[in-house]
Design an enzyme around this catalytic site. Sequence first.
Site, PDB file in Angstrom:
ATOM      1  N   ASP A   9       0.871  -1.173   0.000  1.00  0.00           N
ATOM      2  CA  ASP A   9       0.000   0.000   0.000  1.00  0.00           C
ATOM      3  C   ASP A   9       0.914   1.231   0.000  1.00  0.00           C
ATOM      4  O   ASP A   9       2.112   1.125   0.286  1.00  0.00           O
ATOM      5  CB  ASP A   9      -0.882  -0.028   1.250  1.00  0.00           C
ATOM      6  CG  ASP A   9      -1.716   1.227   1.408  1.00  0.00           C
ATOM      7  OD1 ASP A   9      -2.406   1.605   0.450  1.00  0.00           O
ATOM      8  OD2 ASP A   9      -1.647   1.840   2.489  1.00  0.00           O
ATOM      9  N   ASP A  11      -0.220   5.178   0.864  1.00  0.00           N
ATOM     10  CA  ASP A  11      -0.515   6.141   1.934  1.00  0.00           C
ATOM     11  C   ASP A  11      -0.660   5.427   3.269  1.00  0.00           C
ATOM     12  O   ASP A  11      -1.483   4.522   3.414  1.00  0.00           O
ATOM     13  CB  ASP A  11      -1.813   6.889   1.625  1.00  0.00           C
ATOM     14  CG  ASP A  11      -1.752   7.640   0.305  1.00  0.00           C
ATOM     15  OD1 ASP A  11      -1.175   8.730   0.277  1.00  0.00           O
ATOM     16  OD2 ASP A  11      -2.277   7.113  -0.705  1.00  0.00           O
TER      17      ASP A  11
END
Length: 227
Positions: A9, A11
């Site tokens: 991922d 953020d």
Amino acid sequence: MSQLLALFDLDGTLVDSAPDISLALDSALTVCALPAIGEHLVRSYIGEGSKRLVHRAITRKYEGVADKDLYDQVSKIFLNNYANNIFVKSEIYPKVKETLGELKNRKICLGCITNKPYEFAISLLKAADLFKYFAIIIGGDSLPKKKPAPEPIIYAMKNLGIRRENTTMIGDSIIDLNAAQNAGVQSICVTYGYSGDVDLSSQNPDKIIHSMEELPKAIMSLPIGSD
């Protein structure tokens, strides 16, 4: 041993991007005569892409849906603000670059799967000097479905020719964990980031780590990579 794939991922996992997202969003809300929501609330709203973020910011409800005209107005200003200030106050989390480098040196293939719009994901990764580490980058608008749907993970595996049992998803939120579980791959959750009030350790991830430097050992301790 077959090649391993680590999918990250963005953020809240690689980059603490909330400061710049918050500034861009609060500015847009203020221009549209709406109250700013502040960085603390923004952190709890990040995870399902820019559209859901804007709806939440306007309504101040996690599942809220804003008036279309107001949404369009805020969204346009927000995205323009953010595009021009994508890596000003944001920071790469500690040991991210060192860890990505170590994984590449171990011949582990790396990918980034984010719900952030692809254009912004590329811009942020380049600004943070992280773009070079990834063999594939998939944004929230790259495919018809985004996390927690399994499609982005499955697409990455097929594109790179790496098997499901050799793949691990690393993220900071229940969205990432559910995506991994839906795709049938291993999951590693980080305890920092934007998980909000969700206790990820109670959601059956394969591993929990507290800092990125713990990741190589965690990956190699998973029951993956054997024929």
